[in-house]
Design an enzyme around this catalytic site. Structure first.
Site, PDB file in Angstrom:
ATOM      1  CE  LYS A  92      -2.476   7.842  11.540  1.00 36.50           C
ATOM      2  NZ  LYS A  92      -2.125   6.422  11.638  1.00 36.50           N
ATOM      3  CE  LYS A 114      -5.348  -5.040  11.397  1.00 34.24           C
ATOM      4  NZ  LYS A 114      -4.095  -4.906  12.123  1.00 34.24           N
ATOM      5  CG  HIS A 168      -6.422  -0.361   6.204  1.00 34.51           C
ATOM      6  ND1 HIS A 168      -5.789  -1.269   5.389  1.00 34.51           N
ATOM      7  CD2 HIS A 168      -5.449   0.475   6.644  1.00 34.51           C
ATOM      8  CE1 HIS A 168      -4.494  -0.993   5.345  1.00 34.51           C
ATOM      9  NE2 HIS A 168      -4.268   0.061   6.090  1.00 34.51           N
ATOM     10  CE  LYS A 228      -2.955   2.102   3.436  1.00 37.32           C
ATOM     11  NZ  LYS A 228      -2.085   2.819   4.338  1.00 37.32           N
ATOM     12  CG  ASP A 257      -6.227  -3.640   3.040  1.00 44.52           C
ATOM     13  OD1 ASP A 257      -5.924  -3.732   4.238  1.00 44.52           O
ATOM     14  OD2 ASP A 257      -6.989  -2.766   2.600  1.00 44.52           O
ATOM     15  CG  HIS A 258      -1.764  -4.149   7.329  1.00 49.82           C
ATOM     16  ND1 HIS A 258      -1.887  -2.845   6.930  1.00 49.82           N
ATOM     17  CD2 HIS A 258      -2.007  -4.144   8.661  1.00 49.82           C
ATOM     18  CE1 HIS A 258      -2.183  -2.089   7.974  1.00 49.82           C
ATOM     19  NE2 HIS A 258      -2.263  -2.854   9.036  1.00 49.82           N
TER      20      HIS A 258
HETATM   21  C1  BG6 Z   1      -1.491   1.723   7.809  1.00 49.07           C
HETATM   22  C2  BG6 Z   1      -1.628   3.224   7.846  1.00 49.07           C
HETATM   23  O1  BG6 Z   1      -1.833   1.223   6.535  1.00 49.07           O
HETATM   24  O2  BG6 Z   1      -2.343   1.145   8.789  1.00 49.07           O
HETATM   25  C3  BG6 Z   1      -1.299   3.753   9.217  1.00 49.07           C
HETATM   26  O3  BG6 Z   1      -0.766   3.809   6.882  1.00 49.07           O
HETATM   27  C4  BG6 Z   1      -2.128   3.056  10.281  1.00 49.07           C
HETATM   28  O4  BG6 Z   1      -1.491   5.158   9.291  1.00 49.07           O
HETATM   29  C5  BG6 Z   1      -2.039   1.539  10.119  1.00 49.07           C
HETATM   30  O5  BG6 Z   1      -1.641   3.444  11.559  1.00 49.07           O
HETATM   31  C6  BG6 Z   1      -3.015   0.835  11.037  1.00 49.07           C
HETATM   32  O6  BG6 Z   1      -2.773  -0.541  10.990  1.00 49.07           O
HETATM   33  P1  BG6 Z   1      -2.884  -1.455  12.280  1.00 49.07           P
HETATM   34  O7  BG6 Z   1      -2.627  -2.833  11.784  1.00 49.07           O
HETATM   35  O8  BG6 Z   1      -1.857  -0.956  13.254  1.00 49.07           O
HETATM   36  O9  BG6 Z   1      -4.256  -1.261  12.815  1.00 49.07           O
END
Ligand code: BG6
Length: 500
Positions: A349, A195, A253, A161, A190-191
């Site tokens: 945030k 999860k 996300h 991403k 998309d990480h």
């Molecule tokens: C990332 C964003 O893709 O996802 C970050 O660029 C964000 O800004 C993060 O903090 C959140 O991921 P996770 O897995 O920590 O909830």
């Protein structure tokens, strides 16, 4: 996302951005965790490409040290039996991503290592680099003939991403990748889909007879999806100034969470079947009106008792920045299942707590039986899929409070992941890397999905570009976001769940 565990075919993994954060924090630890489960390819070579000078030994030792430090935090030390298959053949190539010469050396290196280890010609290219290099690297790999799949060998590309920064750039990037690779060779990460709790939404919905019959507009009043973070920009001011909360979190996300919740049941767990259903869902999203979206930016405030600075005071952020750090929206899905059921989304945030959840609110029971109970006291039922932290699924419903009167109280049934399952050490990339190695694209985004998601937010991006916000900063750090986000729900006679 296969239900059977099989060892992936032997292969080389080439990491562009070998010296970057992602490689040391996520990719290599994920490989180590795969080694624990015996889920690494039998024969593996790891080739790092980056522009700074380093020997293979320095690269390997740096990664090992970092891994050791991470493991030490949970009282573990590196198990050399697990590390050996990763470290055995680590090669570092110093090279400029934009120069042809890098790719001819890479080609030679791949041939040599294949000759030595018999990797079947299989290569996974991982683009762990800044997004401006995605197109260039894919193009150069293509021109060098490195992504050609011949004689049964696979050549796959993982793209991180952000995939584009608007609809046009996403389309351009897709077109560029597809000039050199076939869609099935491209794995757009998309990480959030890595999860466990997100993957479990499919199991919850489609492996149980209980939920699907009530998963529709007849029974569901609305859905709230929250991805709240208490952290600020964490030294990523430069990136965030160009990105903002909407681009950073929503078309990727948050929309993945929407898709998992709202997609129609696929005919099978086959990647194409699932991805087709997701893309179909995005196409049914009603065009967003400006009144459906709220933006915010944090001011200074207190988080966990600590005073934190306003966004405009963060490192590498302009003192008059108009970049949003919060976004909330009301999304409607125009299909038979969801017509009239709003999906309220918010992310930001420096909010009150770190909390990611999907909360499904069911319609109230007809309350004729409880005539004595004022309707506002009769709580509706909620199903809350808690993605992180405290991973759980909670059902809230009404029960009779013990005693001689028929007094009701909202109670909860909880399923907590940690009570049922032993947690295997994971950084969240294990399934994604394993799936790519085994050629399962279920958890990766297809070109049409990415474009459909950008298409949904495009009108908002355009209009925000033309109309600077008037009241930034508009929420205090440690709060639940701007009051305008509450108004968005209040208009529909609803309220957000508390962020905690
Ligand atoms: C990332 C964003 O893709 O996802 C970050 O660029 C964000 O800004 C993060 O903090 C959140 O991921 P996770 O897995 O920590 O909830």
């Amino acid at each position: 996302m296969s239900s059977h565990r099989k060892a992936p075919p032997s292969c080389a993994i080439v990491i562009f951005g070998a010296n970057g954060d992602l490689t040391k924090r996520l990719i290599v630890p994920a490989l180590y965790n795969l080694a624990r489960g015996g889920m690494l390819p039998e024969r593996l070579a790891l080739i790092g490409v980056d522009h700074n000078d380093k020997t293979a030994e320095q690269w390997r030792d740096g990664l090992r040290d970092f891994l050791a430090q991470t493991l030490a935090k949970s009282g573990e030390s590196i198990d050399d039996k697990l590390w050996a298959p990763i470290a055995q053949d680590m090669i570092f190539l110093k090279g400029d991503f934009e120069k042809d010469e890098t790719y001819s050396r890479l080609s030679q290196c791949l041939q040599d290592i294949d000759g030595k280890k018999n990797l079947g010609g299989n290569v996974l290219f991982y683009l762990a680099v800044a997004d401006r290099f995605f197109g260039t690297i894919a193009g150069k790999l293509g021109e060098a003939g490195l992504v050609r799949e011949t004689d049964g060998r696979f050549r796959r590309l993982i793209v991180e991403k952000p995939f584009g920064h608007d609809l046009e750039s996403a389309k351009a990037l897709n077109a560029c990748l597809l000039r050199h690779l076939k869609e099935e060779q491209i794995y757009r990460i998309d990480h959030f889909l890595g999860k466990e709790t997100v993957q479990n939404i499919m199991a919850l919905r489609f492996a149980n007879g209980l939920f699907e019959p009530i998963w529709n507009r007849d029974r569901i009043d609305h859905v709230q999806i929250t991805v709240a973070e208490s952290i600020g920009t964490e030294g990523r001011g430069n990136f965030y100034e160009k990105t903002g909360a909407l681009r950073d979190m929503v078309p990727n996300h948050l929309f993945q969470l929407v898709a998992m919740t709202a997609m129609e049941p696929p005919v099978s767990f086959d990647a194409e079947a699932i991805r087709a259903k997701k893309a179909e869902m995005f196409r049914a999203v009603h065009p967003l009106g400006l009144g459906d979206v709220v933006r915010g930016q944090y001011d200074s405030g207190l988080i966990g008792g600590q005073q934190v600075a306003a966004y405009r005071k963060e490192e590498n952020v302009a003192p008059d920045s108009n970049v949003e750090t919060f976004v909330a929206m009301r999304l409607l899905i125009d299909n038979w299942r969801w017509a009239g059921v709003p999906f309220y989304l918010r992310t930001g945030k420096r909010l009150a707590a770190r909390s990611t959840e999907i909360a499904i609110r069911f319609k109230r029971a007809p309350y004729a039986l409880f005539r004595e109970t004022p309707v506002e006291e009769l709580d509706a039922d909620w199903l809350i899929l808690r993605v992180q932290p405290d991973e759980s699924i909670r059902l809230r419903f009404n029960a009779k409070r013990p005693g001689p009167t028929m007094a009701l109280e909202s109670v909860a049934m909880d399923f907590k992941y940690k009570d049922w399952f032993q947690q295997a050490p994971a950084v969240g990339y294990e399934t994604l890397i394993y799936d790519c190695l085994t050629g399962d694209a279920t958890l990766f985004q297809r070109a049409d999905q990415v474009e459909a998601a950008w298409g949904v937010v495009e009108p908002v991006l355009e209009s925000w570009a033309d109309t600077p916000p008037r009241h930034f900063p508009n929420y205090g750090a440690g709060s639940e976001g701007p009051t305008a986000a509450n108004d968005l729900l209040a208009r529909d006679g609803r309220t957000w769940r508390a962020i905690k």
